[in-house]
Design an enzyme around this catalytic site. Structure first.
Site, mmCIF file in Angstrom:
data_model
loop_
_atom_site.group_PDB
_atom_site.id
_atom_site.type_symbol
_atom_site.label_atom_id
_atom_site.label_comp_id
_atom_site.label_asym_id
_atom_site.label_seq_id
_atom_site.Cartn_x
_atom_site.Cartn_y
_atom_site.Cartn_z
ATOM 1 N N ARG A 1 52.060 47.050 41.566
ATOM 2 C CA ARG A 1 51.819 47.834 40.352
ATOM 3 C C ARG A 1 52.856 48.930 40.148
ATOM 4 O O ARG A 1 52.758 49.681 39.175
ATOM 5 C CB ARG A 1 50.471 48.515 40.491
ATOM 6 C CG ARG A 1 49.355 47.873 39.692
ATOM 7 C CD ARG A 1 48.103 48.514 40.180
ATOM 8 N NE ARG A 1 47.095 48.641 39.206
ATOM 9 C CZ ARG A 1 46.006 47.862 39.189
ATOM 10 N NH1 ARG A 1 45.886 46.876 40.019
ATOM 11 N NH2 ARG A 1 45.076 48.109 38.320
ATOM 12 N N ARG B 1 32.360 44.831 30.318
ATOM 13 C CA ARG B 1 32.403 43.977 31.521
ATOM 14 C C ARG B 1 31.192 44.229 32.433
ATOM 15 O O ARG B 1 30.791 45.367 32.650
ATOM 16 C CB ARG B 1 33.684 44.242 32.313
ATOM 17 C CG ARG B 1 33.688 43.537 33.660
ATOM 18 C CD ARG B 1 35.029 43.498 34.324
ATOM 19 N NE ARG B 1 35.653 44.799 34.413
ATOM 20 C CZ ARG B 1 36.915 44.991 34.750
ATOM 21 N NH1 ARG B 1 37.681 43.958 35.008
ATOM 22 N NH2 ARG B 1 37.413 46.202 34.807
ATOM 23 N N ARG C 1 43.637 54.695 32.908
ATOM 24 C CA ARG C 1 44.194 53.492 33.553
ATOM 25 C C ARG C 1 45.288 52.877 32.690
ATOM 26 O O ARG C 1 46.312 52.399 33.197
ATOM 27 C CB ARG C 1 43.072 52.472 33.826
ATOM 28 C CG ARG C 1 42.208 52.880 34.995
ATOM 29 C CD ARG C 1 40.840 52.237 34.980
ATOM 30 N NE ARG C 1 40.859 50.798 35.098
ATOM 31 C CZ ARG C 1 39.798 50.017 34.879
ATOM 32 N NH1 ARG C 1 38.634 50.564 34.536
ATOM 33 N NH2 ARG C 1 39.886 48.722 35.011
HETATM 34 P P1 AP5 Z 1 41.764 46.647 39.571
HETATM 35 O O1 AP5 Z 1 40.463 46.236 40.093
HETATM 36 O O2 AP5 Z 1 42.971 45.849 39.901
HETATM 37 O O3 AP5 Z 1 41.612 46.845 38.005
HETATM 38 P P2 AP5 Z 1 42.612 46.582 36.764
HETATM 39 O O4 AP5 Z 1 44.000 46.209 36.992
HETATM 40 O O5 AP5 Z 1 42.402 47.794 35.995
HETATM 41 O O6 AP5 Z 1 42.130 45.261 36.237
HETATM 42 P P3 AP5 Z 1 40.705 44.896 35.894
HETATM 43 O O7 AP5 Z 1 40.002 44.352 37.123
HETATM 44 O O8 AP5 Z 1 40.053 46.044 35.206
HETATM 45 O O9 AP5 Z 1 40.910 43.775 34.792
HETATM 46 P P4 AP5 Z 1 41.318 42.257 34.819
HETATM 47 O O10 AP5 Z 1 42.675 42.076 34.254
HETATM 48 O O11 AP5 Z 1 41.043 41.627 36.160
HETATM 49 O O12 AP5 Z 1 40.272 41.731 33.734
HETATM 50 P P5 AP5 Z 1 38.969 40.818 33.875
HETATM 51 O O13 AP5 Z 1 39.340 39.418 34.170
HETATM 52 O O14 AP5 Z 1 37.944 41.470 34.745
HETATM 53 O O15 AP5 Z 1 42.095 48.145 40.022
HETATM 54 C C1 AP5 Z 1 41.129 49.173 39.972
HETATM 55 C C2 AP5 Z 1 41.738 50.457 40.507
HETATM 56 O O16 AP5 Z 1 42.113 50.280 41.887
HETATM 57 C C3 AP5 Z 1 43.020 50.941 39.818
HETATM 58 O O17 AP5 Z 1 42.752 51.707 38.657
HETATM 59 C C4 AP5 Z 1 43.683 51.758 40.929
HETATM 60 O O18 AP5 Z 1 43.075 53.023 41.057
HETATM 61 C C5 AP5 Z 1 43.353 50.943 42.177
HETATM 62 N N1 AP5 Z 1 44.375 49.936 42.489
HETATM 63 C C6 AP5 Z 1 44.200 48.579 42.522
HETATM 64 N N2 AP5 Z 1 45.337 47.970 42.856
HETATM 65 C C7 AP5 Z 1 46.272 48.933 43.020
HETATM 66 C C8 AP5 Z 1 47.641 48.919 43.338
HETATM 67 N N3 AP5 Z 1 48.327 47.759 43.550
HETATM 68 N N4 AP5 Z 1 48.304 50.117 43.400
HETATM 69 C C9 AP5 Z 1 47.656 51.283 43.215
HETATM 70 N N5 AP5 Z 1 46.349 51.362 42.901
HETATM 71 C C10 AP5 Z 1 45.649 50.198 42.803
HETATM 72 O O19 AP5 Z 1 38.479 40.864 32.338
HETATM 73 C C11 AP5 Z 1 38.000 42.088 31.777
HETATM 74 C C12 AP5 Z 1 36.809 41.777 30.846
HETATM 75 O O20 AP5 Z 1 37.297 41.056 29.711
HETATM 76 C C13 AP5 Z 1 35.719 40.891 31.483
HETATM 77 O O21 AP5 Z 1 34.473 41.317 31.040
HETATM 78 C C14 AP5 Z 1 36.048 39.476 30.969
HETATM 79 O O22 AP5 Z 1 34.877 38.676 30.859
HETATM 80 C C15 AP5 Z 1 36.649 39.777 29.600
HETATM 81 N N6 AP5 Z 1 37.694 38.821 29.228
HETATM 82 C C16 AP5 Z 1 38.638 38.262 30.034
HETATM 83 N N7 AP5 Z 1 39.455 37.450 29.314
HETATM 84 C C17 AP5 Z 1 39.010 37.525 28.020
HETATM 85 C C18 AP5 Z 1 39.437 36.919 26.803
HETATM 86 N N8 AP5 Z 1 40.477 36.072 26.764
HETATM 87 N N9 AP5 Z 1 38.745 37.230 25.667
HETATM 88 C C19 AP5 Z 1 37.693 38.092 25.690
HETATM 89 N N10 AP5 Z 1 37.240 38.691 26.818
HETATM 90 C C20 AP5 Z 1 37.902 38.413 27.967
#
Ligand code: AP5
Length: 207
Positions: A90, A124, A163
């Protein structure tokens, strides 16, 4: 170790949702730094206690912590033929550290504009028993699991804005970094979950 894939994109882009299809196609294990950190937070380990405050305020956990976590994970036997990274790297320092310890063969970037992100994140819900990801409108859960669903602590509007700010400042530049290496595949993440899945599968098959 060879041939890892990186799933890249803003928070809520659908990385966790689409990881399943890549795991199915490649057999590579999913390595989600967000999930690893959440597990450490819930077990109240030293790492979890350090990470909690960053995560709940929408900031990135420091690079040294994340790099140590990944080094340990890549020493596990199932990582021998590469893994699917979800949410890592990231930052440029994380990507540089990764390039020293693993070969990345493809970076799949799921592109979704900021205006769609807040709705996706706030709606979500997660099933703690299966890890399945649902959305109150876009992927409604079946009635029999509804009662046990949980919402992540950082899935509220204020934290999402933080974020997103961290993503634009610290993570998005990595897209150019990987594009310059010729391994970036961009996917339009604005269609339905199924449509995005088909594009992701096509991108994986190119490599
Ligand atoms: P992390 O858990 O990695 O969260 P994120 O990157 O913010 O990603 P998300 O899990 O929120 O989203 P996603 O892309 O996986 O979406 P999803 O498939 O769930 O990180 C959390 C925290 O940890 C960070 O803020 C940081 O503090 C720390 N961290 C983690 N890794 C780090 C690193 N490498 N370095 C530093 N800090 C780190 O989908 C989201 C929603 O949308 C779901 O409800 C889904 O059903 C819906 N959805 C999905 N696709 C669609 C679509 N095509 N149409 C409509 N709805 C959809």
């Amino acid at each position: 170790m060879k041939g890892s894939i990186v799933l890249f994109g803003p928070p809520g882009a659908g990385k966790g949702t689409q990881a399943e299809i890549i795991v199915e196609l490649t057999g590579k294990p999913q390595v989600s730094t967000g999930e690893m950190l959440r597990s450490a937070v819930s077990k109240r380990t030293e790492l979890g206690l350090e990470a909690k405050e960053y995560m709940e305020s929408g900031r990135l956990v420091p690079d040294q912590v994340i790099i140590g976590l990944i080094e340990d994970r890549l020493n596990e036997p199932d990582a021998i033929n590469g893994v699917l990274f979800d949410g890592f790297p990231r930052t440029i320092p994380q990507a540089e550290a990764l390039s020293e310890i693993a070969e990345v063969s493809a970076v799949i970037s799921i592109e979704v504009p900021d205006e769609d992100i807040v709705d996706r994140i706030v709606g979500r819900r997660m099933d703690p028993e299966t890890g399945e990801i649902y959305h109150v409108s876009f992927r409604p859960p079946p009635p029999d699991v509804k009662g046990r669903l949980v919402q992540r602590k950082d899935d509220n509007e204020d934290t999402v804005r933080m974020r997103l700010a961290a993503y634009h400042k610290q993570t998005k530049p990595l897209g150019d970094w990987y594009n310059n290496l010729g391994i970036l595949e961009t996917v339009d993440g604005t269609g339905s979950i199924q449509e995005v899945g088909e594009s992701v599968a096509k991108a994986v098959k190119l490599h």
